[in-house]
Design a protein around this motif. Structure first.
Motif, PDB file in Angstrom:
ATOM      1  N   SER A 174       0.681  -0.926   0.920  1.00 26.91           N
ATOM      2  CA  SER A 174       0.420   0.075  -0.091  1.00 26.91           C
ATOM      3  C   SER A 174       0.599   1.212   0.147  1.00 26.91           C
ATOM      4  O   SER A 174       0.167   1.990  -0.447  1.00 26.91           O
TER       5      SER A 174
ATOM      6  N   TYR B 204       3.536   4.263   1.084  1.00 27.72           N
ATOM      7  CA  TYR B 204       3.763   5.150   2.153  1.00 27.72           C
ATOM      8  C   TYR B 204       1.966   5.547   3.104  1.00 27.72           C
ATOM      9  O   TYR B 204       1.222   5.730   2.382  1.00 27.72           O
ATOM     10  N   SER B 205       2.485   5.440   4.231  1.00 27.26           N
ATOM     11  CA  SER B 205       0.466   6.420   5.345  1.00 27.26           C
ATOM     12  C   SER B 205       0.967   7.264   5.507  1.00 27.26           C
ATOM     13  O   SER B 205       1.792   7.932   5.923  1.00 27.26           O
ATOM     14  N   PHE B 206       0.241   8.122   4.678  1.00 27.08           N
ATOM     15  CA  PHE B 206       0.361   9.676   4.898  1.00 27.08           C
ATOM     16  C   PHE B 206      -0.697  10.021   6.180  1.00 27.08           C
ATOM     17  O   PHE B 206      -2.171   9.207   6.237  1.00 27.08           O
TER      18      PHE B 206
ATOM     19  N   LYS C  95      -3.691  11.564   8.428  1.00 25.49           N
ATOM     20  CA  LYS C  95      -5.873  11.669   7.802  1.00 25.49           C
ATOM     21  C   LYS C  95      -5.231  13.992   7.477  1.00 25.49           C
ATOM     22  O   LYS C  95      -4.400  14.454   8.257  1.00 25.49           O
TER      23      LYS C  95
ATOM     24  N   SER D 262       2.310  14.803  12.431  1.00 27.05           N
ATOM     25  CA  SER D 262       3.665  15.016  11.228  1.00 27.05           C
ATOM     26  C   SER D 262       5.251  15.144  12.250  1.00 27.05           C
ATOM     27  O   SER D 262       5.782  14.724  11.456  1.00 27.05           O
TER      28      SER D 262
ATOM     29  N   SER E 228       9.114   4.031   8.242  1.00 21.69           N
ATOM     30  CA  SER E 228       8.769   3.335   6.989  1.00 21.69           C
ATOM     31  C   SER E 228       9.374   3.761   5.046  1.00 21.69           C
ATOM     32  O   SER E 228      10.028   2.505   4.515  1.00 21.69           O
TER      33      SER E 228
ATOM     34  N   ASP F 143      -5.272   2.246  16.340  1.00 19.60           N
ATOM     35  CA  ASP F 143      -6.217   3.030  15.499  1.00 19.60           C
ATOM     36  C   ASP F 143      -7.360   3.425  16.277  1.00 19.60           C
ATOM     37  O   ASP F 143      -8.272   4.950  15.777  1.00 19.60           O
TER      38      ASP F 143
ATOM     39  N   ARG G 124      -0.905  10.350  15.332  1.00 20.82           N
ATOM     40  CA  ARG G 124      -0.625   9.154  14.815  1.00 20.82           C
ATOM     41  C   ARG G 124      -0.495   8.005  14.889  1.00 20.82           C
ATOM     42  O   ARG G 124      -0.310   7.217  16.148  1.00 20.82           O
ATOM     43  N   SER G 125      -0.994   6.393  14.540  1.00 17.96           N
ATOM     44  CA  SER G 125      -1.354   5.206  15.345  1.00 17.96           C
ATOM     45  C   SER G 125       0.130   4.385  14.335  1.00 17.96           C
ATOM     46  O   SER G 125       0.328   5.158  12.847  1.00 17.96           O
TER      47      SER G 125
ATOM     48  N   THR H  24       0.756   0.724  11.970  1.00 17.04           N
ATOM     49  CA  THR H  24       1.677   0.770  10.824  1.00 17.04           C
ATOM     50  C   THR H  24       3.286   0.251  10.398  1.00 17.04           C
ATOM     51  O   THR H  24       3.862  -0.147   9.640  1.00 17.04           O
TER      52      THR H  24
END
Ligand SMILES: *Cc1c(COP(=O)(O)O)cnc(C)c1O
Length: 352
Positions: A13, A15-17, A19, A38, A116, A305, A319-320, A323
Motif C-alpha cells: 500500500s 507510505y501511510s500519510f 489524515k 507528522s 517506513s 487505530d 499517528r497510529s 503501520t
C-alpha cells in the motif's frame, strides 16, 4: 491496464500519510484541528526565510544551481567543513543513496520498528529488505545482532532518535556497528536537534558512515522538501552521478539556506519541545521516554487505530503506530505542537 504496474506497487500500500486536517474537521464539525500526526514544527517559517524563498522565485525561469551551492555553503557555515549531498527531502537522499550503491536483488538491512520509507524505497529499487529487530523491552539496538544480520549487505539503515519509539542509540553502539560492518551505515538523524546526541565526530573516523538530516522538522520547512547528508568524500561524486538532476529546487535551496541562520527560532523551538516533552512523559500514563519532538504512547486496551479515531473526534490528529511493522497494535505517536494543541491533546488523552 493494471497488469502493467510493477508487483511491488500493485500489492503493497506504500507510505501511510497522516489524515487530512480538513477532512477530520469536516467529519466532526470541528473548526481548528490540532495537527500532531507528522512531527512538524507548528511555527511557520520566519520572515527572512520567506524573503529568501521569494527572491529565488523571481528567477524561477532558470534551472537551479546543480549542486545547490547556496544551501551547501550555508551548511558549511553552520556545521563546518564536511562533504554534503542534498536531495528533495531526506526521503530523496535515501532514494538516491540506495540507487548509488545497491544493485537490484541485493540486500538492504533495516533496524525495526522504524520509519517506513527505507523499506519502501529499497523495494521500489528491486532490493531485498531484511529486518534487524530492536530489543522488545526498550527498543534498544544489539550491535552484535545488527552486525550479524547485515552480513555482507552494502547498506543498512538505523534511525536515531528513532521514529516512532523516540530513543537514541548510544555513540558506542554506533561505533561498534561501524567497526563490524562491511557496508555503509545510514544513520537517520531527522530528530537529532531535539536530542543531546552528537554523532558528527564519527564522520572523521569512519569511511562507511552517512548521516541523514532534514530541514522538515526543527527548521520548519516540511513543505519545501529539503534534506541533506554528511557523506564520506569517496561517496560524493558517485552520489551526484546517481542523483536526479536539479532534485533540490532553487526556491527550497534559498529558503533552507536562510533557515540555517535562524539560530534564535531554532533554539526557541527546541526549548518549547523539551518543556512539553517532559510534561507529556511525566503526566501521560503509557508515554515512553523520547529524545525527539514526539512521544510514543502505549494506549492499551485500545488499539492505536481506535485511539486515533477517538482523539480525532475531539479534534486532535495523532499517528497510529499500527503501520510500523514489528511494533504491537496498541501504540500512538503524538508530536509536540503549539501550546493550544498540546493542551487540547492532554485533555483528550486524559478522558480516554
Ligand atoms: C520526517 C522523517 C524523514 C524525512 O524527512 P523529509 O526530509 O521530509 O523527507 C526522514 N526520516 C525520519 C525518521 C523522519 O521521521
Amino acid at each position: 491496464m493494471q497488469r502493467l504496474v510493477r508487483v511491488c506497487f500493485s500489492e503493497a500500500s506504500g507510505y501511510s500519510f497522516a489524515k487530512k486536517a480538513a477532512d477530520v474537521a469536516r467529519e466532526h464539525g470541528i473548526e481548528r484541528v490540532a495537527r500532531l500526526a507528522s512531527n512538524e514544527n507548528p511555527r511557520p517559517p520566519s520572515q527572512s526565510v520567506i524573503e529568501a524563498g521569494c527572491a529565488a522565485l523571481l528567477e524561477a525561469n532558470r534551472y537551479p544551481d546543480e549542486r545547490a551551492s547556496v544551501f551547501v555553503e550555508a551548511l558549511r557555515r553552520y556545521h563546518g567543513d564536511y562533504r554534503f549531498v542534498t536531495g528533495a527531502g531526506m526521503d530523496g537522499v535515501i532514494e538516491t543513496l540506495i540507487r548509488t550503491v545497491v544493485e537490484p536483488g541485493e540486500t538492504v538491512v533495516i533496524s525495526t520498528p522504524t520509519f517506513s520509507f527505507y523499506g519502501i524505497a529499497a523495494i521500489a529499487h528491486g532490493a531485498r529488505v531484511v529486518n534487524a529487530p530492536r530489543r522488545k523491552e526498550d527498543f534498544s539496538v544489539d550491535p552484535a545482532d545488527f552486525i550479524r544480520v547485515c552480513g555482507g549487505a552494502k547498506l543498512a539503515f538505523l534511525c536515531t532518535p528513532n521514529n516512532p519509539t523516540g530513543n537514541t542509540v548510544p555513540l558506542e553502539t554506533v561505533e561498534e556497528i561501524l567497526e563490524g560492518l562491511e557496508g555503509l551505515l545510514f544513520l537517520d538523524n531527522a530528530y537529532i536537534e531535539f536530542s543531546d546526541m552528537d554523532y558528527l565526530p564519527l564522520m572523521h573516523r569512519y569511511e562507511n558512515l552517512v548521516l541523514g538530516r532534514t530541514m522538515s522538522k526543527i527548521f520548519a520547512l516540511a513543505g519545501l522538501r529539503v534534506g541533506y547528508a554528511f557523506v564520506p568524500g569517496w561517496l560524493e561524486p558517485f552520489y551526484n552521478r546517481a542523483a536526479t538532476p536539479f532534485a533540490l529546487n532553487s526556491v527550497s535551496a534559498a529558503a533552507a539556506a536562510a533557515a540555517l541562520a535562524e539560530e534564535e527560532s531554532v533554539r526557541e523551538t527546541r526549548e518549547h519541545v523539551l518543556r512539553w516533552r517532559r510534561r507529556f512523559i511525566e503526566e501521560i500514563p503509557g508515554a515512553y521516554p523520547s529524545d525527539a519532538n514526539f512521544v510514543m504512547i502505549d494506549v492499551a486496551p485500545y488499539t492505536g487505530d481506535e485511539a486515533v479515531e477517538r482523539l480525532a473526534a475531539r479534534g486532535v490528529l495523532v499517528r497510529s503506530c499500527t503501520t510500523f511493522p514489528g511494533l504491537g497494535d496498541h501504540y500512538i505517536r503524538v508530536s509536540i505542537g503549539d501550546d493550544r494543541e498540546n493542551a487540547l491533546f492532554m485533555e483528550a488523552i486524559r478522558d480516554l
